[in-house]
Scaffold this active site. Structure first.
Site, PDB file in Angstrom:
ATOM      1  N   LYS A 169       2.855 -16.722  -8.109  1.00  0.00           N
ATOM      2  CA  LYS A 169       1.850 -15.731  -7.724  1.00  0.00           C
ATOM      3  C   LYS A 169       1.042 -15.314  -8.937  1.00  0.00           C
ATOM      4  O   LYS A 169       1.654 -15.000  -9.957  1.00  0.00           O
ATOM      5  CB  LYS A 169       2.572 -14.523  -7.124  1.00  0.00           C
ATOM      6  CG  LYS A 169       1.667 -13.394  -6.755  1.00  0.00           C
ATOM      7  CD  LYS A 169       2.462 -12.212  -6.320  1.00  0.00           C
ATOM      8  CE  LYS A 169       1.492 -11.071  -6.120  1.00  0.00           C
ATOM      9  NZ  LYS A 169       2.149  -9.806  -6.002  1.00  0.00           N
TER      10      LYS A 169
ATOM     11  N   ARG B 158       1.362  -3.680 -16.442  1.00  0.00           N
ATOM     12  CA  ARG B 158       2.619  -4.298 -16.010  1.00  0.00           C
ATOM     13  C   ARG B 158       3.025  -5.468 -16.922  1.00  0.00           C
ATOM     14  O   ARG B 158       3.786  -6.338 -16.537  1.00  0.00           O
ATOM     15  CB  ARG B 158       2.492  -4.813 -14.577  1.00  0.00           C
ATOM     16  CG  ARG B 158       2.047  -3.776 -13.559  1.00  0.00           C
ATOM     17  CD  ARG B 158       2.753  -3.971 -12.236  1.00  0.00           C
ATOM     18  NE  ARG B 158       2.081  -3.397 -11.089  1.00  0.00           N
ATOM     19  CZ  ARG B 158       2.070  -2.112 -10.767  1.00  0.00           C
ATOM     20  NH1 ARG B 158       2.653  -1.222 -11.544  1.00  0.00           N
ATOM     21  NH2 ARG B 158       1.450  -1.694  -9.673  1.00  0.00           N
TER      22      ARG B 158
ATOM     23  N   CYS C  28       6.944   0.204  -7.139  1.00  0.00           N
ATOM     24  CA  CYS C  28       5.666   0.747  -7.632  1.00  0.00           C
ATOM     25  C   CYS C  28       4.914   1.612  -6.614  1.00  0.00           C
ATOM     26  O   CYS C  28       4.213   2.542  -6.998  1.00  0.00           O
ATOM     27  CB  CYS C  28       4.773  -0.356  -8.186  1.00  0.00           C
ATOM     28  SG  CYS C  28       4.377  -1.655  -7.020  1.00  0.00           S
TER      29      CYS C  28
ATOM     30  N   TYR D 269      -3.644 -13.382   3.384  1.00  0.00           N
ATOM     31  CA  TYR D 269      -4.325 -12.459   4.287  1.00  0.00           C
ATOM     32  C   TYR D 269      -5.187 -13.222   5.292  1.00  0.00           C
ATOM     33  O   TYR D 269      -5.575 -12.685   6.319  1.00  0.00           O
ATOM     34  CB  TYR D 269      -5.176 -11.464   3.471  1.00  0.00           C
ATOM     35  CG  TYR D 269      -4.333 -10.733   2.442  1.00  0.00           C
ATOM     36  CD1 TYR D 269      -3.529  -9.660   2.819  1.00  0.00           C
ATOM     37  CD2 TYR D 269      -4.283 -11.163   1.117  1.00  0.00           C
ATOM     38  CE1 TYR D 269      -2.716  -9.020   1.901  1.00  0.00           C
ATOM     39  CE2 TYR D 269      -3.472 -10.527   0.185  1.00  0.00           C
ATOM     40  CZ  TYR D 269      -2.696  -9.467   0.584  1.00  0.00           C
ATOM     41  OH  TYR D 269      -1.875  -8.838  -0.325  1.00  0.00           O
TER      42      TYR D 269
ATOM     43  N   GLU E 194      11.739 -18.766 -15.610  1.00  0.00           N
ATOM     44  CA  GLU E 194      11.920 -17.675 -14.640  1.00  0.00           C
ATOM     45  C   GLU E 194      12.360 -18.219 -13.277  1.00  0.00           C
ATOM     46  O   GLU E 194      13.227 -17.652 -12.614  1.00  0.00           O
ATOM     47  CB  GLU E 194      10.612 -16.882 -14.472  1.00  0.00           C
ATOM     48  CG  GLU E 194      10.306 -15.911 -15.592  1.00  0.00           C
ATOM     49  CD  GLU E 194      11.123 -14.622 -15.479  1.00  0.00           C
ATOM     50  OE1 GLU E 194      11.987 -14.527 -14.588  1.00  0.00           O
ATOM     51  OE2 GLU E 194      10.893 -13.712 -16.286  1.00  0.00           O
TER      52      GLU E 194
ATOM     53  N   CYS F 134       9.879  -3.594  -4.153  1.00  0.00           N
ATOM     54  CA  CYS F 134       9.444  -3.139  -5.472  1.00  0.00           C
ATOM     55  C   CYS F 134       9.420  -1.623  -5.415  1.00  0.00           C
ATOM     56  O   CYS F 134       9.498  -1.035  -4.338  1.00  0.00           O
ATOM     57  CB  CYS F 134       8.062  -3.685  -5.828  1.00  0.00           C
ATOM     58  SG  CYS F 134       7.681  -3.492  -7.591  1.00  0.00           S
TER      59      CYS F 134
ATOM     60  N   SER G 221      -4.661 -10.768  -3.117  1.00  0.00           N
ATOM     61  CA  SER G 221      -5.787  -9.972  -2.634  1.00  0.00           C
ATOM     62  C   SER G 221      -7.114 -10.341  -3.291  1.00  0.00           C
ATOM     63  O   SER G 221      -8.126 -10.494  -2.609  1.00  0.00           O
ATOM     64  CB  SER G 221      -5.486  -8.487  -2.844  1.00  0.00           C
ATOM     65  OG  SER G 221      -5.184  -8.214  -4.200  1.00  0.00           O
TER      66      SER G 221
ATOM     67  N   LYS H 121       5.733 -14.520 -11.415  1.00  0.00           N
ATOM     68  CA  LYS H 121       4.659 -13.588 -11.061  1.00  0.00           C
ATOM     69  C   LYS H 121       3.934 -13.200 -12.338  1.00  0.00           C
ATOM     70  O   LYS H 121       4.530 -12.638 -13.256  1.00  0.00           O
ATOM     71  CB  LYS H 121       5.241 -12.359 -10.378  1.00  0.00           C
ATOM     72  CG  LYS H 121       4.192 -11.302 -10.059  1.00  0.00           C
ATOM     73  CD  LYS H 121       4.750 -10.210  -9.189  1.00  0.00           C
ATOM     74  CE  LYS H 121       3.708  -9.123  -8.954  1.00  0.00           C
ATOM     75  NZ  LYS H 121       4.229  -8.049  -8.113  1.00  0.00           N
TER      76      LYS H 121
ATOM     77  N   ARG I  15      -3.904  -3.133  -5.055  1.00  0.00           N
ATOM     78  CA  ARG I  15      -3.439  -1.821  -5.537  1.00  0.00           C
ATOM     79  C   ARG I  15      -4.188  -0.697  -4.856  1.00  0.00           C
ATOM     80  O   ARG I  15      -3.656   0.401  -4.697  1.00  0.00           O
ATOM     81  CB  ARG I  15      -3.540  -1.764  -7.064  1.00  0.00           C
ATOM     82  CG  ARG I  15      -2.518  -2.709  -7.692  1.00  0.00           C
ATOM     83  CD  ARG I  15      -2.507  -2.715  -9.191  1.00  0.00           C
ATOM     84  NE  ARG I  15      -1.660  -3.810  -9.666  1.00  0.00           N
ATOM     85  CZ  ARG I  15      -1.619  -4.247 -10.914  1.00  0.00           C
ATOM     86  NH1 ARG I  15      -2.367  -3.669 -11.834  1.00  0.00           N
ATOM     87  NH2 ARG I  15      -0.828  -5.242 -11.246  1.00  0.00           N
TER      88      ARG I  15
HETATM   89  C1  PBG Z   1       4.178  -5.046  -5.946  1.00  0.00           C
HETATM   90  C2  PBG Z   1       3.229  -6.136  -5.526  1.00  0.00           C
HETATM   91  C3  PBG Z   1       1.919  -6.410  -5.942  1.00  0.00           C
HETATM   92  C4  PBG Z   1       1.457  -7.463  -5.149  1.00  0.00           C
HETATM   93  C5  PBG Z   1       2.511  -7.834  -4.310  1.00  0.00           C
HETATM   94  N1  PBG Z   1       3.587  -7.018  -4.566  1.00  0.00           N
HETATM   95  C6  PBG Z   1       1.044  -5.721  -6.920  1.00  0.00           C
HETATM   96  C7  PBG Z   1       1.359  -5.680  -8.337  1.00  0.00           C
HETATM   97  O1  PBG Z   1       2.299  -6.305  -8.826  1.00  0.00           O
HETATM   98  O2  PBG Z   1       0.646  -4.944  -9.007  1.00  0.00           O
HETATM   99  C8  PBG Z   1       0.074  -8.072  -5.186  1.00  0.00           C
HETATM  100  C9  PBG Z   1      -0.383  -8.742  -3.915  1.00  0.00           C
HETATM  101  C10 PBG Z   1      -1.835  -9.019  -3.829  1.00  0.00           C
HETATM  102  O3  PBG Z   1      -2.628  -8.821  -4.776  1.00  0.00           O
HETATM  103  O4  PBG Z   1      -2.255  -9.453  -2.746  1.00  0.00           O
HETATM  104  N2  PBG Z   1       4.626  -5.064  -7.238  1.00  0.00           N
END
Ligand code: PBG
Length: 322
Positions: A247, A216, A121, A312, A232, A119, A273, A194, A204
């Protein structure tokens, strides 16, 4: 009917219960995410994710080798670069933090399987997942850079690239780019469904990837939508995804189940997370039994239909096992 049927016969002791247990969570099916930064600190704990840290290269090895020795084989790498710019150039730099980490891990840890999050970001100065023009994320220009990033991860030795950006057409573009460069054997684990989720909050902080303005929602999905998630996933499979992911996991178990029933590829789920942090936070206060709650959650994700879980908790599970 009762009294002929007495379901309790199958629950009468732990041995019988384990004989008929339908679902299990084992480390062959888990992927452990790690955050690697360009820093001199070997390990910087992430406040919002107890037990999780950002590492530098040496720190990442110190984290992963003991897990490998306990049988963990699958790692998902997230990079935290020093340098961010409008075109995310450190994302596709052959000496970028992810590329260096892949090479090092492949050198030092025999037969580990490396997945990389693809990604932009964490690499853009504005924190968005793509290229911005006049305040909007441009899909096709972003896809070009995303494919370029995936290629550089694959060239560094990644086994699977995992695009998490949710731009349209990126799986096809990545597949084509990899094939044109002789990397037919590198797989794609696509973050296919996602959702735009508040459960990514702690991540983040860990990945320094919060958007500097806006959100987003123009690319990640509306949590209300089920059919759109299926579409998707279907398009990603058609474009060449080897594994598709849902996700987050917990609020989307219904989507995982439908994907499992419908599609012929392995299904992954990301226990994100926020889902991790909620358990850790409650456990730190003594309000829930951490291990029991964790195991029940992971089991529910498997039971819903996930073949693979990115979590995790993989670390705690690996270290606890005899
Ligand atoms: C990158 C990405 C994100 C996560 C995985 N890849 C964050 C987002 O889309 O803002 C989130 C993973 C997590 O919360 O553990 N785009």
């Amino acid at each position: 009917m009762y009294p002929t049927h007495r379901p309790r016969r199958l629950r009468k002791n732990p041995i019988v219960r384990s004989l008929i247990r339908e679902t299990s969570v084992d480390k062959q099916r888990l992927i452990y995410p790690i955050f690697v930064a360009e820093t001199s600190h070997r390990r910087t704990p992430v406040d919002a994710m107890p037990g999780i840290s950002q590492f530098n290269l040496e720190g990442a090895l110190e984290e992963c080798v003991p897990l490998y020795e306990k049988g963990m084989r699958h790692f998902l790498i997230f990079g935290i670069p020093d340098r961010k710019d409008d075109l995310a150039s450190s994302a596709y730099d052959e000496n970028g933090v992810v590329q260096m980490t892949i090479r090092k891990m492949k050198q030092e840890i025999r037969d580990c399987v490396i997945f990389t999050d693809v990604c932009l970001c964490a690499y853009t100065s504005h924190g968005h997942c793509g290229v911005i023009k006049d305040g909007v994320i441009c899909n096709d220009a972003s896809v070009k850079l995303i494919a370029r990033t995936a290629l550089s991860h694959a060239q560094a030795g990644a086994d699977f690239v995992a695009p998490s950006d949710m731009m349209d057409g990126r799986v096809g573009a990545i597949r084509q780019t990899l094939d044109e460069n002789g990397l037919q054997d590198v797989g794609i684990l696509s973050y296919a469904a996602k959702f735009s989720s508040a459960f990514y909050g702690p991540f983040r902080e860990a990945a320094h990837s919060a958007p500097q303005f806006g959100d987003r929602k123009t690319h990640q999905m509306d949590p209300a939508n089920r059919l759109e998630a299926l579409k998707e996933m279907q398009t990603d499979i058609e474009e060449g995804a080897d594994i598709i992911m849902v996700k987050p996991a917990l609020s989307y178990l219904d989507i995982i189940r439908e994907a499992k029933n419908r599609f012929l590829v392995p299904i992954a789920a990301y226990n994100v997370s926020g889902e991790y942090t909620m358990v850790k936070a409650a456990a730190l206060r003594g309000w829930v039994d951490e291990k029991m709650v964790r195991d029940e959650i992971l089991l529910s994700i498997r039971r819903a239909g996930a073949d693979i879980i990115i979590t995790y908790f993989a670390k705690d599970l690996a270290l606890e096992e005899k």
